[in-house]
Design an enzyme around this catalytic site. Structure first.
Site, short mmCIF file in Angstrom:
data_model
loop_
_atom_site.label_atom_id
_atom_site.label_comp_id
_atom_site.label_asym_id
_atom_site.label_seq_id
_atom_site.Cartn_x
_atom_site.Cartn_y
_atom_site.Cartn_z
N GLY A 109 0.82 -1.20 0.00
CA GLY A 109 0.00 0.00 0.00
C GLY A 109 0.86 1.26 0.00
CB SER A 110 0.20 4.60 1.42
OG SER A 110 -1.02 4.77 0.74
CB THR A 111 4.63 1.46 3.40
OG1 THR A 111 4.32 0.22 2.76
CG2 THR A 111 3.85 1.59 4.69
CB SER A 162 -1.22 8.83 2.18
OG SER A 162 -0.90 7.55 1.67
#
Length: 596
Positions: free
Chosen positions: A311-313, A366
């Site tokens: 995901g956003s990491t 994000s």
């Protein structure tokens, strides 16, 4: 009258001569019989001697040796495992094992009926085991019994005068801290052979050298040996793990898993400068002292064996590539006002609606739409190159068994939507350790380092057999780019960022949240109910000493990484800083962590 006398004398003489002749013949016959018997006996003995000394010498010598000599294998002590502060994590304890001599057991059924209840097996199965080996002089009945069972069995043996069973002392692997670091340590089998974790990976080093010795005994079975030398012990191992920090991490993720009714949670802490793993925690965990009591899924080291979409990491890697390539400026604006962007005929939406965001705020808030725009500017070939250089799609090389590569498809296998999906951390399979390693590169100024859990291998005499230290595996971004990304990641935990709950007073934190949908195995599509929440970051942000990732699988009641995982990160870091006695200094109107 005279004639008669002469006749009697003649007859008497003849009688005497006949009698003498008869006795002589009898004596001769006896002599012949005796000589024949002697010759026959001598022949038999001679043949037997030839048979024993010539024809069957080797076989009979071996049989005699087996009667009066026993080859006993002296098993070595397995090496000890210590944490980085030399606290014992895996040791050996002496325990009793029960054996029997089947060839001397007259009533297997009776013996089995007495022993079976004590060693917790069925009398019938024990009887079958004894009868099956009836010609043998040795079989194991129960290996490495607990103290209570040993005492009860020994008492029964004495009370009933049973001479066909006995005890031998063996060593058993023991893990003093129970479940702590179980996924790192692993465990051994009944013969002290490593099956998981460090016990498996470094089994060859810790096993030691067994020794076979001849034990002589007399006809009554009494040993005539004066003693033997011990086998050579195995090497000892010093971990990079700190047991107390490991306990902190395990405690906090277990609380989080319970609070969020999650299926699992992991936390991995690493020194971003060296690659040393300081803690690696999985929940649920298991007790390596009793591995058979736990199902296999509880023994899985998810930090290196389980893939998930980050995901956003992954946006920090995207941002690093964009800055390094110079295709964006820090104050460049991105229009995300529509709330969505179409890529390859597929719409990608933002969770929260924004208008115009500068590059830094795309990461801080994000924004999926902003990230896809950056990805499109970067291009699939360049983005793939950086994903590869940041270690995705390859094993990290950590010295633990079971690590997977993850999934990163080549650009020629990407679809029209792939550049958009990969920009927001989809269509890629990673492990938590891979993500932590990538962030460690940002933290340390752009160098990829190899994670490791073994610090040193020490011989029984105390000499260093092998030492492990920092291993740099190439520069992925410049120091300048790393500093810029660190500054952006600091804003993520500040007011307006997605990870305000990771903020630590008096300490600068840099990090990124991640919320990823899990795939529904029934439909093959993203699930609307199951998510993976994560937060990865490092402290102190300006001079990082600790990098930590927290991943919570399938939390209930909330899904965002900033809500579920960020608070766990904060608790683990705060307790770790207190444990390490790292002070905070007041400098003008703000607090500053002093790094050692």
């Amino acid at each position: 009258m005279r004639k008669r006398k002469v006749e009697r004398d003649r007859l008497k003489k003849l009688w005497d001569e006949d009698l003498s002749s008869l006795q002589l013949r009898k004596s001769r016959r006896r002599a012949v019989v005796l000589i024949t018997v002697i010759c026959f006996a001598f022949s038999v003995i001679s043949f037997r001697l030839i048979d024993l000394m010539v024809l069957n010498h080797e076989t009979l010598s071996q049989r005699a040796s087996n009667q009066y000599l026993r080859i006993k294998t002296i098993k070595p002590q397995r090496g000890i495992i210590w944490d980085r502060r030399l606290r014992e994590m895996a040791v050996n304890v002496e325990t009793d094992s029960l054996y029997a001599v089947p060839s001397e057991i007259k009533d297997a059924k009776l013996l089995s009926s007495h022993l079976a209840p004590l060693i917790k097996t069925s009398a019938r199965s024990l009887e079958k085991k004894i009868l099956k080996k009836q010609e043998k002089d040795f079989i194991w009945i129960a290996r490495k019994m607990d103290e209570k069972t040993s005492l009860r069995t020994n008492k029964l043996k004495d009370e009933l005068g049973i001479k066909t069973i006995g005890f031998l002392t063996e060593t058993k692997r023991y893990y003093p801290s129970g479940q702590t670091a179980s996924h790192i340590l692993g465990y051994t089998d009944i013969d002290n052979i490593g099956l998981e974790g460090i016990e498996l990976r470094y089994n060859e080093y810790m096993t030691g050298e067994a020794k076979k010795v001849f034990m002589s005994r007399d006809a009554r079975g009494i040993s005539l040996s004066g003693g033997v030398e011990d086998a050579l012990p195995g090497n000892n191992i010093i971990l990079t793990i700190d047991e107390n920090i490991q306990h902190i991490a395990e405690r906090e993720i277990s609380v989080a898993r319970e609070d969020w009714k999650a299926s699992a949670a992991i936390a991995v802490m690493m020194d971003p400068r060296t690659g040393e793993i300081i803690a690696l925690a999985n929940s649920p965990a298991y007790d390596p002292n009793f591995p058979g009591k736990f199902p296999s899924y509880m023994k899985r080291n998810r930090a290196i064996t389980d893939m998930y979409e980050p995901g956003s990491t992954l946006k920090s890697v995207l941002a690093s590539a964009a800055v390094e390539e110079g295709i964006v400026s820090l104050d460049e604006e991105f229009d995300v006002s529509k709330g969505f962007i179409s890529v390859g005929g597929k719409r990608i939406h933002d969770v929260h609606r924004n208008k115009i965001l500068i590059f830094q705020d795309v990461i801080r808030k994000s924004s999926n739409v902003g990230a896809v725009q950056i990805g499109l500017k970067l291009g699939k070939d360049t983005y793939y190159k950086y994903l590869k250089e940041f270690g995705f799609g390859e094993k990290t090389g950590i010295d633990l068994p079971g690590e997977v590569r993850g999934i990163l498809r080549r650009p020629d296998q990407w679809s029209g939507t792939s550049i958009g999906a990969l920009s927001i951390g989809q269509e890629i399979g990673v492990t938590p350790l891979q993500v932590l390693r990538a962030y460690s590169a940002i933290a340390n100024g752009g160098i990829m380092v190899k994670p490791y859990v073994i610090s040193e291998i020490i011989s029984p005499s105390g000499e260093v057999v092998q030492s492990f230290s920092r291993r740099a595996e190439g520069r992925v971004i410049s120091v300048s780019t790393a500093e810029k990304i660190k500054d952006i990641l600091k804003t993520v935990v500040e007011e307006g960022g997605t990870a305000r709950k990771a903020y630590i007073s008096g300490n600068l934190v840099a990090g990124k949240t991640g919320t990823a949908q899990m795939t529904d195995p029934d439909t093959g599509r993203y699930s609307e109910d199951n998510f993976i929440s994560s937060f990865v970051g490092f402290v102190p942000a300006d001079n990082p000493r600790l990098a930590l990732i927290v991943v919570v699988y399938e939390p209930k009641g909330a899904t965002y990484g900033g809500t579920v995982a960020a608070p766990v990160f904060k608790k683990i870091i705060e307790h770790t800083l207190t444990y390490l006695d790292i002070p905070m200094e007041k400098e003008e109107d703000h607090l500053r962590i002093v790094s050692r």
